[in-house]
Design an enzyme around this catalytic site. Structure first.
Site, PDB file in Angstrom:
ATOM      1  N   ASP A  12       0.863  -1.169   0.000  1.00 11.32           N
ATOM      2  CA  ASP A  12       0.000   0.000   0.000  1.00 11.32           C
ATOM      3  C   ASP A  12       0.909   1.231   0.000  1.00 11.32           C
ATOM      4  O   ASP A  12       2.101   1.122   0.314  1.00 11.32           O
ATOM      5  CB  ASP A  12      -0.881  -0.030   1.247  1.00 11.32           C
ATOM      6  CG  ASP A  12      -1.700   1.229   1.416  1.00 11.32           C
ATOM      7  OD1 ASP A  12      -2.394   1.623   0.477  1.00 11.32           O
ATOM      8  OD2 ASP A  12      -1.628   1.829   2.513  1.00 11.32           O
ATOM      9  N   ASP A  14      -0.048   5.189   0.957  1.00 11.30           N
ATOM     10  CA  ASP A  14      -0.232   6.102   2.089  1.00 11.30           C
ATOM     11  C   ASP A  14      -0.401   5.344   3.395  1.00 11.30           C
ATOM     12  O   ASP A  14      -1.280   4.486   3.512  1.00 11.30           O
ATOM     13  CB  ASP A  14      -1.451   6.989   1.838  1.00 11.30           C
ATOM     14  CG  ASP A  14      -1.219   7.964   0.704  1.00 11.30           C
ATOM     15  OD1 ASP A  14      -0.393   8.873   0.882  1.00 11.30           O
ATOM     16  OD2 ASP A  14      -1.839   7.800  -0.361  1.00 11.30           O
ATOM     17  N   THR A 107      -2.445   1.029  -4.532  1.00 14.20           N
ATOM     18  CA  THR A 107      -2.998   2.160  -3.802  1.00 14.20           C
ATOM     19  C   THR A 107      -4.451   2.420  -4.148  1.00 14.20           C
ATOM     20  O   THR A 107      -4.909   2.105  -5.254  1.00 14.20           O
ATOM     21  CB  THR A 107      -2.160   3.426  -4.098  1.00 14.20           C
ATOM     22  OG1 THR A 107      -2.752   4.556  -3.434  1.00 14.20           O
ATOM     23  CG2 THR A 107      -2.105   3.724  -5.595  1.00 14.20           C
ATOM     24  N   SER A 108      -5.160   3.030  -3.202  1.00  8.48           N
ATOM     25  CA  SER A 108      -6.545   3.435  -3.446  1.00  8.48           C
ATOM     26  C   SER A 108      -6.620   4.805  -4.107  1.00  8.48           C
ATOM     27  O   SER A 108      -7.700   5.242  -4.512  1.00  8.48           O
ATOM     28  CB  SER A 108      -7.328   3.469  -2.127  1.00  8.48           C
ATOM     29  OG  SER A 108      -7.438   2.178  -1.575  1.00  8.48           O
ATOM     30  N   LYS A 138     -10.296  -1.530  -2.555  1.00  7.73           N
ATOM     31  CA  LYS A 138     -10.189  -2.159  -1.250  1.00  7.73           C
ATOM     32  C   LYS A 138     -11.416  -1.771  -0.411  1.00  7.73           C
ATOM     33  O   LYS A 138     -11.858  -0.633  -0.489  1.00  7.73           O
ATOM     34  CB  LYS A 138      -8.921  -1.681  -0.538  1.00  7.73           C
ATOM     35  CG  LYS A 138      -7.636  -1.914  -1.313  1.00  7.73           C
ATOM     36  CD  LYS A 138      -6.463  -1.201  -0.636  1.00  7.73           C
ATOM     37  CE  LYS A 138      -5.208  -1.241  -1.466  1.00  7.73           C
ATOM     38  NZ  LYS A 138      -4.098  -0.472  -0.871  1.00  7.73           N
ATOM     39  N   ASP A 163      -1.491  -0.678   6.194  1.00 10.81           N
ATOM     40  CA  ASP A 163      -1.727  -0.052   7.492  1.00 10.81           C
ATOM     41  C   ASP A 163      -3.205   0.041   7.833  1.00 10.81           C
ATOM     42  O   ASP A 163      -3.560   0.357   8.968  1.00 10.81           O
ATOM     43  CB  ASP A 163      -1.149   1.373   7.500  1.00 10.81           C
ATOM     44  CG  ASP A 163      -1.916   2.277   6.561  1.00 10.81           C
ATOM     45  OD1 ASP A 163      -2.522   3.259   7.032  1.00 10.81           O
ATOM     46  OD2 ASP A 163      -1.930   2.020   5.349  1.00 10.81           O
TER      47      ASP A 163
END
Length: 217
Positions: A12, A14, A107-108, A138, A163
């Protein structure tokens, strides 16, 4: 915990490789103010680890989502040079130890925003799976399964570093092993094969057989 070779590492962005929380809070607070969203409604929505489209959809009627989504994207991209985006402990050292083709960022965020944040902390990712690339974000497993397919990796040999609970759910749903980083959530909120403080607690051992990952505080 030791994840034997050959392991493919999927990160991931961030909260895992870097922190953009200062920028995120600044931009989303300004955005909420622009769109007349009350503090109570805004506070009730989980910002971290979810696609912006999902967050905007939780807060505004469907007809307003496209324009509002474009607005938060601009705010966040334009805010990157203003500070508030920094590499987290262990990130630079771990990525520098990994061979080509053994890792990706999942990543989102959109590709433009993700690459802007990575660039500002000096990370050149060989592969980025972003919100633009997927149908379901996600906690759906699609983003991680797409990364594995692009790298030609067996999902069962992939290790996901996350995270956020939504990202960990995505990794488990993809049949992958998971390492949780307690950078943005309390340890008791994180369900993973192993929970560590940050990437400084992760090491990669590279041999002819591939990459072996060792994770533990």
């Amino acid at each position: 915990m030791k994840f034997d070779a050959p392991a493919t590492l999927l990160f991931d962005n961030d909260g895992t490789l870097l922190s953009s929380m200062e920028s995120v809070q600044r931009c989303w607070t300004a955005w909420a103010r622009e769109y007349g969203i009350g503090a109570e409604d805004f506070a009730a929505v989980e910002l971290h680890g979810r696609p912006a489209a999902d967050i905007v959809g939780d807060l505004l009627p469907a007809a307003r989502v496209p324009e509002a989504l474009a607005r938060i994207e601009r705010l966040e991209v334009e805010d990157v040079p203003s500070g508030g985006v920094v590499a987290l402990p262990g990130t630079v050292e771990l990525l520098a130890s990994l061979p080509e083709g053994s890792w990706a960022v999942v990543t989102s965020a959109t590709r433009e925003l993700a690459e802007a944040r990575l660039r500002v902390v000096g990370i050149e990712a060989p592969l980025v799976i972003a919100a633009d690339d997927i149908t379901y974000g996600k906690p759906h497993p699609e983003p991680y399964l797409l990364a594995a397919r692009k790298l030609g990796a067996d999902p069962a040999r992939c290790v996901v570093f996350e995270d956020a609970p939504a990202g960990l759910t995505a990794g488990r749903g993809a049949g992958m092993r998971t390492v949780a980083l307690a950078t943005t959530h309390a340890r008791e909120e994180l369900v993973a094969d192993v929970v560590v403080e940050d990437l400084a607690a992760v090491a990669a051992q590279v041999t002819d057989a591939g990459v072996t990952v060792v994770a533990g505080d």
